[in-house]
Scaffold this motif. Sequence first.
Motif, PDB file in Angstrom:
ATOM      1  N   ALA A 308       0.841  -1.203   0.000  1.00 43.96           N
ATOM      2  CA  ALA A 308       0.000   0.000   0.000  1.00 43.96           C
ATOM      3  C   ALA A 308       0.872   1.247   0.000  1.00 43.96           C
ATOM      4  CB  ALA A 308      -0.921  -0.008   1.207  1.00 43.96           C
ATOM      5  N   GLY A 309       2.008   1.183   0.705  1.00 38.41           N
ATOM      6  CA  GLY A 309       2.931   2.318   0.690  1.00 38.41           C
ATOM      7  C   GLY A 309       3.457   2.580  -0.703  1.00 38.41           C
ATOM      8  N   TYR A 310       3.774   1.499  -1.443  1.00 35.75           N
ATOM      9  CA  TYR A 310       4.260   1.687  -2.812  1.00 35.75           C
ATOM     10  C   TYR A 310       3.174   2.295  -3.695  1.00 35.75           C
ATOM     11  CZ  TYR A 310       8.463  -0.961  -1.798  1.00 35.75           C
ATOM     12  OH  TYR A 310       9.654  -1.365  -1.277  1.00 35.75           O
ATOM     13  N   ILE A 311       1.905   1.865  -3.486  1.00 33.74           N
ATOM     14  CA  ILE A 311       0.822   2.438  -4.294  1.00 33.74           C
ATOM     15  C   ILE A 311       0.744   3.943  -4.047  1.00 33.74           C
ATOM     16  CG2 ILE A 311      -1.646   2.382  -4.752  1.00 33.74           C
ATOM     17  CD1 ILE A 311      -1.724  -0.479  -4.038  1.00 33.74           C
ATOM     18  N   MET A 312       0.944   4.350  -2.781  1.00 33.94           N
ATOM     19  CA  MET A 312       0.870   5.782  -2.463  1.00 33.94           C
ATOM     20  C   MET A 312       1.951   6.587  -3.184  1.00 33.94           C
ATOM     21  SD  MET A 312      -1.672   6.305  -0.591  1.00 33.94           S
ATOM     22  CE  MET A 312      -2.469   5.001  -1.458  1.00 33.94           C
ATOM     23  N   LEU A 313       3.057   5.924  -3.546  1.00 31.88           N
ATOM     24  CA  LEU A 313       4.109   6.632  -4.296  1.00 31.88           C
ATOM     25  C   LEU A 313       3.564   7.178  -5.605  1.00 31.88           C
ATOM     26  CD1 LEU A 313       7.296   4.427  -4.030  1.00 31.88           C
ATOM     27  CD2 LEU A 313       7.047   6.772  -3.321  1.00 31.88           C
ATOM     28  N   ALA A 314       2.558   6.494  -6.177  1.00 36.15           N
ATOM     29  CA  ALA A 314       1.994   6.983  -7.439  1.00 36.15           C
ATOM     30  C   ALA A 314       1.231   8.275  -7.221  1.00 36.15           C
ATOM     31  CB  ALA A 314       1.076   5.925  -8.041  1.00 36.15           C
ATOM     32  N   ILE A 315       0.696   8.466  -5.995  1.00 37.82           N
ATOM     33  CA  ILE A 315      -0.097   9.665  -5.739  1.00 37.82           C
ATOM     34  C   ILE A 315       0.789  10.853  -5.434  1.00 37.82           C
ATOM     35  CG2 ILE A 315      -1.903  10.627  -4.273  1.00 37.82           C
ATOM     36  CD1 ILE A 315      -2.987   7.917  -3.852  1.00 37.82           C
ATOM     37  N   ILE A 316       1.928  10.609  -4.771  1.00 34.04           N
ATOM     38  CA  ILE A 316       2.689  11.742  -4.240  1.00 34.04           C
ATOM     39  C   ILE A 316       3.290  12.596  -5.358  1.00 34.04           C
ATOM     40  CG2 ILE A 316       4.995  10.726  -3.960  1.00 34.04           C
ATOM     41  CD1 ILE A 316       5.025  12.016  -1.182  1.00 34.04           C
ATOM     42  N   GLY A 317       3.454  12.025  -6.562  1.00 31.99           N
ATOM     43  CA  GLY A 317       3.968  12.839  -7.655  1.00 31.99           C
ATOM     44  C   GLY A 317       2.960  13.862  -8.151  1.00 31.99           C
ATOM     45  N   ASP A 318       1.665  13.641  -7.896  1.00 30.64           N
ATOM     46  CA  ASP A 318       0.601  14.555  -8.292  1.00 30.64           C
ATOM     47  C   ASP A 318       0.655  14.874  -9.788  1.00 30.64           C
ATOM     48  OD1 ASP A 318      -1.619  16.105  -7.955  1.00 30.64           O
ATOM     49  OD2 ASP A 318      -0.500  17.916  -7.482  1.00 30.64           O
ATOM     50  N   ASN A 319       0.696  13.845 -10.634  1.00 32.59           N
ATOM     51  CA  ASN A 319       0.670  14.089 -12.080  1.00 32.59           C
ATOM     52  C   ASN A 319      -0.122  12.982 -12.769  1.00 32.59           C
ATOM     53  OD1 ASN A 319       2.445  11.856 -12.225  1.00 32.59           O
ATOM     54  ND2 ASN A 319       4.176  13.233 -11.865  1.00 32.59           N
ATOM     55  N   ASP A 320      -0.361  13.169 -14.067  1.00 34.79           N
ATOM     56  CA  ASP A 320      -1.184  12.216 -14.816  1.00 34.79           C
ATOM     57  C   ASP A 320      -0.547  10.836 -14.879  1.00 34.79           C
ATOM     58  OD1 ASP A 320      -3.288  13.727 -15.259  1.00 34.79           O
ATOM     59  OD2 ASP A 320      -2.879  14.194 -17.357  1.00 34.79           O
ATOM     60  N   MET A 321       0.789  10.816 -14.934  1.00 34.99           N
ATOM     61  CA  MET A 321       1.434   9.526 -15.025  1.00 34.99           C
ATOM     62  C   MET A 321       1.146   8.683 -13.783  1.00 34.99           C
ATOM     63  SD  MET A 321       5.358   8.679 -15.739  1.00 34.99           S
ATOM     64  CE  MET A 321       5.772   6.958 -15.819  1.00 34.99           C
ATOM     65  N   GLY A 322       0.978   9.384 -12.642  1.00 40.64           N
ATOM     66  CA  GLY A 322       0.661   8.672 -11.416  1.00 40.64           C
ATOM     67  C   GLY A 322      -0.632   7.892 -11.520  1.00 40.64           C
ATOM     68  N   VAL A 323      -1.618   8.445 -12.258  1.00 38.75           N
ATOM     69  CA  VAL A 323      -2.909   7.762 -12.377  1.00 38.75           C
ATOM     70  C   VAL A 323      -2.725   6.430 -13.097  1.00 38.75           C
ATOM     71  CG1 VAL A 323      -5.254   7.952 -13.207  1.00 38.75           C
ATOM     72  CG2 VAL A 323      -4.048   9.990 -12.462  1.00 38.75           C
ATOM     73  N   SER A 324      -2.000   6.462 -14.232  1.00 40.47           N
ATOM     74  CA  SER A 324      -1.818   5.208 -14.967  1.00 40.47           C
ATOM     75  C   SER A 324      -0.917   4.263 -14.181  1.00 40.47           C
ATOM     76  CB  SER A 324      -1.238   5.491 -16.356  1.00 40.47           C
ATOM     77  OG  SER A 324      -0.065   6.228 -16.249  1.00 40.47           O
ATOM     78  N   ALA A 325       0.097   4.815 -13.476  1.00 40.27           N
ATOM     79  CA  ALA A 325       0.967   3.942 -12.686  1.00 40.27           C
ATOM     80  C   ALA A 325       0.180   3.270 -11.569  1.00 40.27           C
ATOM     81  CB  ALA A 325       2.128   4.751 -12.104  1.00 40.27           C
ATOM     82  N   LEU A 326      -0.742   4.030 -10.949  1.00 39.22           N
ATOM     83  CA  LEU A 326      -1.545   3.450  -9.865  1.00 39.22           C
ATOM     84  C   LEU A 326      -2.427   2.333 -10.398  1.00 39.22           C
ATOM     85  CD1 LEU A 326      -3.188   5.278  -6.994  1.00 39.22           C
ATOM     86  CD2 LEU A 326      -4.614   3.779  -8.287  1.00 39.22           C
ATOM     87  N   MET A 327      -3.051   2.578 -11.576  1.00 35.34           N
ATOM     88  CA  MET A 327      -3.931   1.536 -12.121  1.00 35.34           C
ATOM     89  C   MET A 327      -3.128   0.305 -12.498  1.00 35.34           C
ATOM     90  SD  MET A 327      -6.980   3.297 -14.202  1.00 35.34           S
ATOM     91  CE  MET A 327      -6.086   4.236 -15.377  1.00 35.34           C
ATOM     92  N   PHE A 328      -1.936   0.528 -13.085  1.00 33.95           N
ATOM     93  CA  PHE A 328      -1.119  -0.620 -13.473  1.00 33.95           C
ATOM     94  C   PHE A 328      -0.660  -1.382 -12.236  1.00 33.95           C
ATOM     95  CE2 PHE A 328       2.821  -2.628 -15.066  1.00 33.95           C
ATOM     96  CZ  PHE A 328       2.261  -3.339 -16.103  1.00 33.95           C
ATOM     97  N   TYR A 329      -0.283  -0.644 -11.192  1.00 33.37           N
ATOM     98  CA  TYR A 329       0.152  -1.305  -9.962  1.00 33.37           C
ATOM     99  C   TYR A 329      -0.978  -2.154  -9.394  1.00 33.37           C
ATOM    100  CZ  TYR A 329       3.235  -1.918  -5.998  1.00 33.37           C
ATOM    101  OH  TYR A 329       4.080  -2.459  -5.078  1.00 33.37           O
TER     102      TYR A 329
END
Lengths: 480, 103
Positions: A308-329
């Motif tokens: 769950a901590g790693y998933i949060m890494l996708a949010i902390i960047g606050d950018n569009d790439m984070g959204v796709s990275a979160l879904m892929f994760y």
Amino acid sequence: MDYSQFLALKQEIGLLIVFLLVFLYDTFCSPRSAKAVPMIATVLMGVLVAWGFCPVVKAPETAFAGMYVTSPVMVAIKNILNVGVFIVLIQSVKWANSEFTAVRRGEFYELILLTLLGMYLMISSRHFLMFIIGLETASLPLCALVAFDKHRYESHEAAIKYVLTAVFSSAILLMGLSFVYGLAGTLYYNGIAGALAGRMGVMLSVALAFVMAGFGFKLSLVPFHLWTADVYQGAPTSVTSYLSVISKGSAAFAFLVVLTQVFGQFYAQAWEWMLYALIILTITVGNLFAIRQTNMKRFLAFSSISQAGYIMLAIIGDNDMGVSALMFYTLVYVFSNLAAFGVIGAIENATGKVDMTDYNGLYKTNPRLSFTMMLAMFSLAGIPPFAGFFSKFFVFTAALNGTASAALYVLVLIALINTIISLYYYLLVVKAMFINESDSPIATFRSACSERLGMWICVAGIIGLGIVSYFYDYLLTVVA
Amino acid sequence: MDITLIWYLVPAIVMFCCGVYGFLTRRNMIAMLISLELMLNAVDINFVVFNRYLFPSSMEGWMFTLFGIAIAAAETALAIAIIINLFRVSKNIDVRDATKMKN
């Protein structure tokens, strides 16, 4: 009122139809044909998965005066959840038809489908009233599911811990929302963002902290994680796998939507450093506690905390790439974790053993199960060429995308070091299966057809997502 | 003397803090449930008061409160059902004794 707006809820309606069909069949079928309930629920869910891939939503649509939004991104994350639920349902067929569960197996499927509906609403909502209704629809039936094994004391103990923490966390979340309402005067996401523009203050900081604490409980971020291990251990294995994957994935996505759309303008002032501290604590504490676990379900509970901590890494960047990275994760996590839980569930159903020491010498007696478990562990740890490596890679990239902040580089470095720590305990399981000798290993057994099918899908996902770049490309184009 | 916003907010926050304190210190599960109910009701007061004093032109806060009450009732019913089940199995609803899984 314009009733045609209900047509925007395409996936919700599809899920509702599946739920109603399962419910009606379970209620009116004769006792002899009740054995088919798991099969019917699984097949209908498979149809829903297939239907989800038809491109029916091409542009964002709204309903109920903007309280509900659907778009290709929402469809994609809901499809990922659908795939996860499909695998969970396949893996639970044998358990649902077992002696103690058979009498109320229909309820298991109905409650699972209802919680999924709640998660849909939670993801698609753009108004906090809708969001809270979705959140509660998702978490209340889960409490009942955790208590599903009525003959086992542990199941009840887990359920009481889960329901008390779930209500406590919703109360904290609601308190935060009431402060937000007092400041903004509306509960629409974009309305709040507009009304709060440039009004950072003490009350907003407190509100934001309350909201993050509420989500932290749902996502089991440290220091709000204390319920996780006990609940995962006590709940029936099918429910545990559902909790760890589907519930977590949907909460993570909803968290992303709330943070970026409602509080996006306070990124640098407030929630970046709050999330920063949460991530470091979550990854590190989750890892360190996972090392000393001997029960496999507890072990995967702490592993899922650190994931769950790693998933949060996708949010902390606050950018569009984070959204796709979160879904892929989330997608990769679905396959890897469900493969691990599939093996654990198969062994538990056949022999009742869940301790890591029971797995000693498993390779000699059950080579295929050991191989599946090994792939799952490699993927969770992030060893290339398996999917887990790429999901971690994209999450790290998203955290650093377009930033020059040294603090974020330090954060990713800490996460990398933690990946190495996690490799140690994931390989402990592999070592137990392949290297450790045992006088009385688990006897060779043939797992049920449904369990094998579920594991095959997971293995295909772990390998396929790792070597085929199409899926991540697709998620990128959806977000852009 | 006028009754202003703050006259309602202070009792609400005191209620909330009592709820948190009770949840963390009481050891009987029913008492913990009562504490949770205090917290949820404090939230309801907050919403109603903010709506009445700050944004009287709309009804969003009131509607939220109605749903909040319904959700609190559902949560309580579920929690009580689980506590009754636990009591049937172990004849005990003290959380200090619900520690079988700790290791």
